[in-house]
Write an enzyme that holds these catalytic residues in place. Structure first.
Site, short mmCIF file in Angstrom:
data_model
loop_
_atom_site.label_atom_id
_atom_site.label_comp_id
_atom_site.label_asym_id
_atom_site.label_seq_id
_atom_site.Cartn_x
_atom_site.Cartn_y
_atom_site.Cartn_z
N ASP A 1 42.83 67.69 15.65
CA ASP A 1 42.08 68.80 16.24
C ASP A 1 41.92 68.56 17.74
O ASP A 1 42.77 67.88 18.35
CB ASP A 1 40.71 68.90 15.52
CG ASP A 1 40.21 70.33 15.44
OD1 ASP A 1 40.03 70.93 16.52
OD2 ASP A 1 39.98 70.83 14.33
N HIS B 1 35.75 72.59 19.38
CA HIS B 1 36.28 72.90 18.05
C HIS B 1 36.40 71.66 17.18
O HIS B 1 35.98 71.67 16.01
CB HIS B 1 37.64 73.57 18.26
CG HIS B 1 38.29 74.11 17.03
ND1 HIS B 1 39.18 73.38 16.28
CD2 HIS B 1 38.20 75.31 16.45
CE1 HIS B 1 39.61 74.13 15.27
NE2 HIS B 1 39.02 75.30 15.34
N SER C 1 39.25 77.89 10.39
CA SER C 1 39.07 76.53 10.93
C SER C 1 37.80 75.88 10.41
O SER C 1 37.74 74.66 10.30
CB SER C 1 38.94 76.60 12.46
OG SER C 1 40.17 76.78 13.06
#
Ligand code: NAG
Ligand code: NAG
Ligand code: NAG
Ligand code: NAG
Ligand code: NAG
Ligand code: NAG
Ligand code: NAG
Ligand code: NAG
Ligand code: NAG
Ligand code: NAG
Ligand code: NAG
Ligand code: NAG
Length: 850
Positions: A184, A259, A624
């Site tokens: 990620d 994120h 996600s």
């Protein structure tokens, strides 16, 4: 504003700039160069050492797969998978090959891969790439491609405290010993969600994990601990393209986006971490497996997304380090080219990871709601779509004409239901400003445009335009303007050019609301305009007649019908509908909470620029966020059943999924981007796979459907004309599998998906009892236009035993749209096994329907 829109923007961005294969000029002859991923014929180390791992680790399943021959150089007879000498030996082999083939020419090797695939990434010209591909030891040369990134309450919604956690010894131990690897945008190591400072329950050291932590000025020594056990970054492909910006992207595992910090916390964040945003407390957060360990493999970046060469390097390292689970909240930017979606370097390295016993979870993609919008493809990957959960934060305002208008915004309300005057930005300009000077004046970004006396003590009305979505204007700045003008609050109405999309609830420090619907915005403006008195000559407002009160949106309410498949969640079947091999693998596999998810945020994260900068928590939406929920639950399963193969974990999650929402009705699926709640219908397996994850029952599945690496190879080799591609990617010869090739419907999956039912078909499934002795009866509902029988209809199965089920299908009509059914196995000890059935009927003969 959330992940979803951001993803759309990045998508356009990538199409515009980064999908062009060429990025650098070679100055010698002007030929353009590009990054290529080159695979060699020699077997990678995991195919041999994967065997060692299963033994030394003592937790994975021994010897389920055939051993492949691997010729180790004799000097390395004794090395283990963690021995770095082997990696450098392979790297030298790669270097000498390049030197030999590209004698005296310029090239740049970016990575040597040796664990899951034996190969390298290299920056060369097309001519040089062709030279390489002509070499006997080279099996495959693929152009690098781009990829993108596709909780306070979800543990309760999933029933973890009383259910799954209690089976693993409570939240104090849930997930302990299991390492989840995240590919990620990195991590913020200072976040309390990843601290190991727990003197009551000190974290153990996961003995089977051998990863390391990079040390750089922005990721200093001491960043890692017993919770955050590994952290590295992979950026060679991006750097080579000249798009890596070290001030935004950080040349370290540090998360400059947010994120990666969010997804890691959803799966494995510590339990009981207070969520405080904009000064408001929103409860305590916990990961799904709060005691599992986090290993970070950063390969995605704030400025540009990521590239396959970097992602493969990250996956290769994660597998070599000994992670138990890999969580990928990323998907390719477009359908991989070639004879089937499965044959791309990322899915192929993940196949190798699954062979080594690693469970792999991937986000389905935010490309829904159209059919065949799926961005995750392979049967060895567990693909997760996004569903809502029952919590919502709704805000509203009441106008002076007694009309109530709903909106969003995690904001306090105005005082005591008192009504305040509404003043539109364009009616509050000072003498120095005109709308003509600043066409964005309605967005309230600059206090110096306004007349303090007109706004003071009133509600300021501002326009929410597409510029907010793009981060050019921000809510934060508008609130700052309002504060400087001593306004009591801000009302954002929707610019008509922003079509009705879902806004994430934005935290606001002062009373505020965003009217998300354009229709509601229109009625607000009508009321406002009709209450104005305007001087005929000066055209200036002489009286503001409209008043309103903002009710506030800080309180969660738990009455939503949920779960529901979100409109953005990508839908099956696999986009290669002309190729039944692809469409006959059910995707997504499952849906999990992915909408409005609170979790940790990187303190320097700049994703969603408009409101999250400097916050420690963020509410995000997207597939996600759904994938790491399942990664965490898989850690709980792995902790309870250390010997489960990746397919067995997948089966436990799938067969136990729920089909009903919290009102007892069928789970619904949103089917349009605009007004999604008005365009919904019951979810099919192409929307939700087996259903919505049920954590409690996934830890007690009763029966499982297992598959091995050899089964996946038999499937790949059964695809027409695949042998050279399989050989190129895996180094395996399909001759070994020709005796056993299977089509998609015949893989031993906990689902049956038939892209073309021509008259009649029989499929078999083998189930294995991982619980106690139990008797099952079999029930089913046939898809429309299919006559169905399952045999046997009753069976007894002892603990550890296997049972074969045969499923007979006859087409009774000709129908080119998919129809759906279900098989249920009902045990007398309470286990219920749910097998979704999806069939497209294509009958070549005319039938007489009696
Ligand atoms: C390493 O090799 C030596 C001799 O070849 C052998 O005695 C020893 O047991 C080996 N060690 C391991 C861990 O395999
Ligand atoms: C396999 O690799 C060889 C050598 O790189 C190449 O010539 C061939 O086109 C590849 N085959 C396929 C089907 O990709
Ligand atoms: C660890 O936690 C204790 C008490 O909870 C606190 O006093 C101490 O400062 C913490 N140490 C670190 C390094 O965070
Ligand atoms: C890198 O990012 C910084 C901070 O956003 C920016 O000021 C700078 O111009 C960027 N550099 C390049 C080369 O794009
Ligand atoms: C939340 O966490 C804080 C500190 O960790 C603790 O004092 C509080 O009791 C927790 N609240 C709930 C509702 O669990
Ligand atoms: C709004 O409702 C209140 C009571 O519900 C009433 O007293 C008032 O007259 C109404 N105002 C308008 C403008 O309809
Ligand atoms: C208008 O501009 C003048 C000169 O720039 C400044 O002195 C004055 O304060 C401004 N008036 C307002 C209301 O901002
Ligand atoms: C989840 O499974 C448990 C145990 O089988 C069951 O009691 C519960 O009702 C299920 N939840 C849902 C939402 O189906
Ligand atoms: C395939 O089947 C043939 C005959 O049935 C057998 O001789 C051969 O060994 C099999 N090959 C493999 C790889 O299993
Ligand atoms: C369907 O089956 C029939 C009879 O087995 C065969 O003749 C026909 O070619 C098949 N059609 C397709 C489209 O496969
Ligand atoms: C399918 O058709 C065959 C031949 O007509 C028949 O024998 C069989 O029972 C049918 N099976 C089902 C499931 O209807
Ligand atoms: C099926 O029936 C239609 C009309 O009922 C006819 O036009 C067509 O040719 C038939 N197809 C076959 C394959 O018999």
């Amino acid at each position: 504003m959330g992940r979803i829109y951001w993803a759309h923007i990045v998508f356009l961005f990538c199409l515009g700039i980064f999908l062009l294969p060429s990025s650098c000029q070679d100055d010698s002859d002007g030929a353009t160069t590009a990054v290529y991923i080159v695979t060699l014929r020699q077997t990678p180390s995991s195919h041999y050492y994967g065997e060692l791992r299963r033994v030394s680790n003592g937790r994975s399943k021994p010897g389920a797969f055939g051993r492949t021959r691997f010729h180790k150089p004799s000097t390395f007879r004794n090395i283990t998978r963690t021995d770095r000498r082997y990696g450098s030996y392979i790297a030298r082999v790669h270097d000498s090959l390049l030197k030999k083939v590209l004698k005296g020419e310029k090239y740049l090797k970016l990575y040597s891969y040796h664990y899951l695939i034996n190969g390298f990434a290299v920056l060369v010209t097309q001519q040089q790439a062709e030279k390489l591909s002509r070499r006997g030891e080279v099996s495959n040369v693929v152009l690098d491609f781009s990829v993108r990134t596709a909780t306070t309450h979800t543990p309760q919604f999933l029933g973890l405290p009383q259910g799954a956690w209690s089976q693993d010894g409570g939240f104090e131990t849930a997930g302990e010993g299991i390492v989840i690897g995240f590919v990620d945008t990195g991590i913020d190591p200072t976040h309390p969600s990843f601290g190991d400072n727990n003197s009551e329950h000190p974290y153990p050291v996961p003995a089977h994990f051998s990863g390391i932590c990079e040390v750089t000025p922005d990721f200093p020594s001491g960043s890692c601990n017993r919770k955050l056990v590994g952290a590295r970054h992979f950026a060679a492909s991006a750097i080579t393209r000249g798009i890596f910006n070290s001030s935004k992207d950080y040349a370290s595992p540090f998360d400059g986006d947010g994120h990666g910090t969010h997804t890691a916390a959803v799966a494995a964040g510590n339990h009981g971490i207070p969520v405080v945003v904009s000064g408001h407390h929103f409860g305590n957060a916990s990961g799904m497996a709060p005691r599992s360990h986090v290993a970070v493999y950063k390969a995605l970046y704030k400025s540009f997304g990521g590239f396959a060469a970097d992602v493969v390097a990250a996956i290769d390292q994660a597998a070599q380090d000994g992670v138990d689970i890999i969580s990928l909240s990323i998907t390719p930017n477009r359908r991989p080219p070639g004879i089937a979606t499965f044959f791309n370097p990322i899915d192929m390295s993940l196949l190798s990871a699954v062979k080594a016993g690693i469970f792999v979870v991937q986000a389905a993609g935010n490309t829904g709601p159209s059919p065949m919008s799926m961005s995750s493809f392979s049967p060895w990957i567990y693909t997760v779509g996004a569903a809502s959960h029952d919590r919502s934060y709704s805000n509203s305002m009441v106008l002076g004409n007694n009309v109530t208008i709903p909106g969003v915004g995690l904001a306090p309300g105005t005082d005591d239901n008192q009504m305040y005057k509404l003043v539109h930005a364009h009616d509050a300009l000072n003498n120095n400003s005109t709308a003509a000077d600043d066409m964005y004046v309605n967005e309230c970004q600059d206090a110096s445009n306004f007349d303090h006396d007109l706004v003071k003590g009133n509600l300021l009305m501002c326009s929410y335009s597409i510029r907010f979505v793009l981060g050019l204007s921000t809510i934060k700045q508008a609130l700052e303007t309002a504060k400087n003008l001593s306004s009591v609050g801000v009302v954002f109405y929707m610019d008509p050019f922003v079509i009705g999309f879902q806004l994430n609830p934005v935290p606001m420090k002062m009373p505020g609301i965003i009217i998300a619907s354009t229709n509601d915005s229109k009625s607000l403006l009508q009321y406002y305009n009709s209450s104005l008195e305007i001087d005929g000559t000066s055209k200036r407002v002489t009286k503001f007649g409209a008043v309103a009160t903002i009710c506030g949106g800080l309180k969660a309410n738990y009455s939503n019908a949920a779960p529901k498949v979100m409109y953005y969640s990508a839908r099956g079947p696999d986009p290669g509908d002309s190729l039944p091999h692809e469409a006959e693998i059910l995707k997504p596999n499952l849906v999990a909470p992915g909408n409005f998810i609170w979790a940790a945020w990187s303190s320097l994260g700049t994703d969603s620029v408009e409101f999250l900068a400097g916050e420690n928590f963020a509410m995000m939406s997207g597939t996600s966020m759904a994938a790491p929920h399942v990664a965490g639950l898989a850690a709980l399963i792995k902790q309870k059943f250390p010997n489960f193969s990746p397919a067995a974990i997948a089966s436990a999650l799938s067969t136990t999924a729920s089909l009903y929402d919290n009102n007892g009705g069928p789970i619904m699926a949103q089917r349009s981007y605009a007004s999604p709640d008005l365009n919904q219908s019951p979810a099919t397996p192409f929307d939700m796979g087996s259903g919505f994850v049920n954590a409690t029952s996934a830890l007690n599945p009763g029966l499982i459907f297992d598959s091995s690496y050899d089964d996946y190879m038999s499937f790949l080799c059964g695809i027409n004309g695949s042998a050279p591609v399989v050989l190129n990617f895996t180094g395996q010869n399909c001759n070994l599998y020709y005796n056993s090739t299977v089509n998609g419907p015949d893989l031993n999956l906990p689902s049956i998906t038939i892209a073309k039912l021509n008259q009649t078909r029989v499929v078999q499934r083998t189930i294995q009892n991982v619980g106690g002795n139990e008797s099952f009866s079999v029930g089913w509902s046939a898809p429309y236009g299919v006559s169905l029988k399952v045999s046997p209809t009753h069976f007894y199965i002892g603990s550890g035993e296997k049972q074969v089920l045969s499923v007979f299908l006859n087409a009774t009509i000709n129908n080119s749209v998919a129809s759906f059914g279900r098989i249920g196995l009902f045990g007398n000890q309470g286990h219920i096994i749910n097998i979704p059935l999806s069939v497209i009927l294509k009958i070549s003969l005319n039938l007489t329907v009696s």
